[in-house]
Enzyme design. Structure first.
Site, PDB file in Angstrom:
ATOM      1  N   ALA A  48       0.802  -1.227   0.000  1.00  0.00           N
ATOM      2  CA  ALA A  48       0.000   0.000   0.000  1.00  0.00           C
ATOM      3  C   ALA A  48       0.833   1.273   0.000  1.00  0.00           C
ATOM      4  O   ALA A  48       0.278   2.364   0.083  1.00  0.00           O
ATOM      5  CB  ALA A  48      -0.945   0.003   1.206  1.00  0.00           C
ATOM      6  N   THR A  49       2.151   1.157  -0.092  1.00  0.00           N
ATOM      7  CA  THR A  49       2.988   2.350   0.034  1.00  0.00           C
ATOM      8  C   THR A  49       3.070   3.166  -1.249  1.00  0.00           C
ATOM      9  O   THR A  49       3.636   4.265  -1.240  1.00  0.00           O
ATOM     10  CB  THR A  49       4.409   1.971   0.491  1.00  0.00           C
ATOM     11  OG1 THR A  49       4.951   0.997  -0.406  1.00  0.00           O
ATOM     12  CG2 THR A  49       4.393   1.410   1.902  1.00  0.00           C
ATOM     13  N   VAL A  91       5.905  -9.064   3.086  1.00  0.00           N
ATOM     14  CA  VAL A  91       5.121 -10.254   2.751  1.00  0.00           C
ATOM     15  C   VAL A  91       5.994 -11.500   2.592  1.00  0.00           C
ATOM     16  O   VAL A  91       5.486 -12.619   2.647  1.00  0.00           O
ATOM     17  CB  VAL A  91       4.286 -10.054   1.469  1.00  0.00           C
ATOM     18  CG1 VAL A  91       3.254  -8.959   1.663  1.00  0.00           C
ATOM     19  CG2 VAL A  91       5.164  -9.791   0.257  1.00  0.00           C
ATOM     20  N   TYR A 125       8.227 -13.708 -13.986  1.00  0.00           N
ATOM     21  CA  TYR A 125       7.177 -12.772 -13.552  1.00  0.00           C
ATOM     22  C   TYR A 125       5.824 -13.258 -14.063  1.00  0.00           C
ATOM     23  O   TYR A 125       4.845 -13.332 -13.297  1.00  0.00           O
ATOM     24  CB  TYR A 125       7.438 -11.351 -14.065  1.00  0.00           C
ATOM     25  CG  TYR A 125       6.257 -10.445 -13.808  1.00  0.00           C
ATOM     26  CD1 TYR A 125       5.991  -9.984 -12.517  1.00  0.00           C
ATOM     27  CD2 TYR A 125       5.394 -10.086 -14.833  1.00  0.00           C
ATOM     28  CE1 TYR A 125       4.887  -9.186 -12.266  1.00  0.00           C
ATOM     29  CE2 TYR A 125       4.285  -9.285 -14.588  1.00  0.00           C
ATOM     30  CZ  TYR A 125       4.037  -8.836 -13.301  1.00  0.00           C
ATOM     31  OH  TYR A 125       2.927  -8.054 -13.048  1.00  0.00           O
ATOM     32  N   LYS A 152       2.390 -14.623 -11.959  1.00  0.00           N
ATOM     33  CA  LYS A 152       1.063 -14.051 -12.118  1.00  0.00           C
ATOM     34  C   LYS A 152       0.064 -15.089 -12.620  1.00  0.00           C
ATOM     35  O   LYS A 152      -1.127 -15.031 -12.295  1.00  0.00           O
ATOM     36  CB  LYS A 152       1.109 -12.832 -13.039  1.00  0.00           C
ATOM     37  CG  LYS A 152       1.775 -11.626 -12.382  1.00  0.00           C
ATOM     38  CD  LYS A 152       1.082 -11.241 -11.075  1.00  0.00           C
ATOM     39  CE  LYS A 152       1.661 -10.039 -10.408  1.00  0.00           C
ATOM     40  NZ  LYS A 152       0.954  -9.652  -9.176  1.00  0.00           N
ATOM     41  N   THR A 198       2.933   2.823 -12.955  1.00  0.00           N
ATOM     42  CA  THR A 198       3.232   2.937 -11.523  1.00  0.00           C
ATOM     43  C   THR A 198       4.757   2.904 -11.384  1.00  0.00           C
ATOM     44  O   THR A 198       5.474   3.130 -12.348  1.00  0.00           O
ATOM     45  CB  THR A 198       2.614   1.762 -10.740  1.00  0.00           C
ATOM     46  OG1 THR A 198       3.233   0.539 -11.184  1.00  0.00           O
ATOM     47  CG2 THR A 198       1.106   1.669 -10.954  1.00  0.00           C
TER      48      THR A 198
END
Length: 258
Positions: A17-18, A64, A156, A160, A191
């Site tokens: 959430a950062t 995490v 990656y 996913k 992002t």
């Protein structure tokens, strides 16, 4: 009469959430009256977001990848935030953009530890409480990279694919309960993703999005908000969303030199 879920009854636990999508989700939910537990490794950013969101937010620094960190954080939740009924597994990353034969093994390990092991550890810590109360919704942020093969996606994309499919199998296991599970699978979102992937190379990261109108963090937050506030009898299995500027590649062909 059609009635949406009352957002004021939500207590959401958001990983990663950062920044980016996680922070946008927290803002969207709080704006509608929900409580949020915001988590992440960067304590300065976490506290800044907590100050922005006010009393509806609880900040929990955690990694995490670290099971002990997760257990300690969950056990320390204040009573007002302890009955989590919306888990948003958002934390994830990519590292390196090489072909598999040129990749660094450590980058692969980091992606697996974050995107797979991290997701599982958070889910395992919070799922028992949801099942005991028979109320809850798990939203996993997957990716279109998990659905379609692409060069340089390698591990990656594989992580996913795991997130996307784990959502479906989790939903199958929870059949007969009132719990919901949703996989949200975005395409290109601007992002810090590319900056992290290229280990701080901002010029290279900017080049990924140059000339393209891609998705924003707020676009994905809107998808999360929509899925999580539908009436409790409605389960959205998966949402795959890409910017209009992104489509599918044709199959690659490699003519023989013979």
């Amino acid at each position: 009469m059609y009635s949406r879920y009352d957002t004021r009854n939500l207590i959401a636990f958001i990983t990663g959430a950062t920044a980016g999508i996680g922070a946008a989700i927290a803002r969207r939910l709080v704006a509608e009256g929900a409580k949020v537990v915001i988590t992440g490794r960067r304590e300065d950013r976490l506290q800044a977001l907590k100050e922005e969101l006010g009393e509806q937010a609880c900040a929990l620094p955690l990694d995490v990848q670290d099971e002990t960190s997760i257990r300690t954080a969950v056990e320390s939740l204040p009573a007002a935030f302890s009955d989590i009924n919306l888990l948003i597994n958002n934390a994830g990353l990519a590292q390196g953009g090489e072909l598999s034969q040129d990749a660094e093994l450590e980058n692969w390990r980091t992606m697996i530890d974050t995107n797979v092991t991290g997701l599982l550890q958070i889910t395992h810590a919070l799922l028992p409480g949801m099942t005991e109360r028979n109320e809850g919704h798990i939203i996993n942020i997957g990716s279109v990279a998990g659905n379609y093969p692409a060069p340089r996606g390698n591990v990656y994309a594989a992580t996913k694919a795991f997130a996307n499919h784990f959502s479906l199998t989790l939903r199958a296991d929870l059949g007969g309960t009132d719990l919901r599970v949703t996989s949200i699978e975005p395409g290109m979102v601007e992002t810090e993703f590319s900056k992290v992937r290229y280990k701080g190379d901002e010029e290279k990261a900017r080049g990924v999005y140059e000339g393209l109108k891609v998705l924003s963090s707020e676009d994905i937050a809107e998808a999360v908000f929509w899925a999580s506030t539908l009436p409790p009898h409605m389960n959205i299995n998966r949402i795959e969303v890409m910017p209009t500027a992104q489509s599918f590649n044709s199959f690659a062909l490699y003519p023989s030199e013979d």
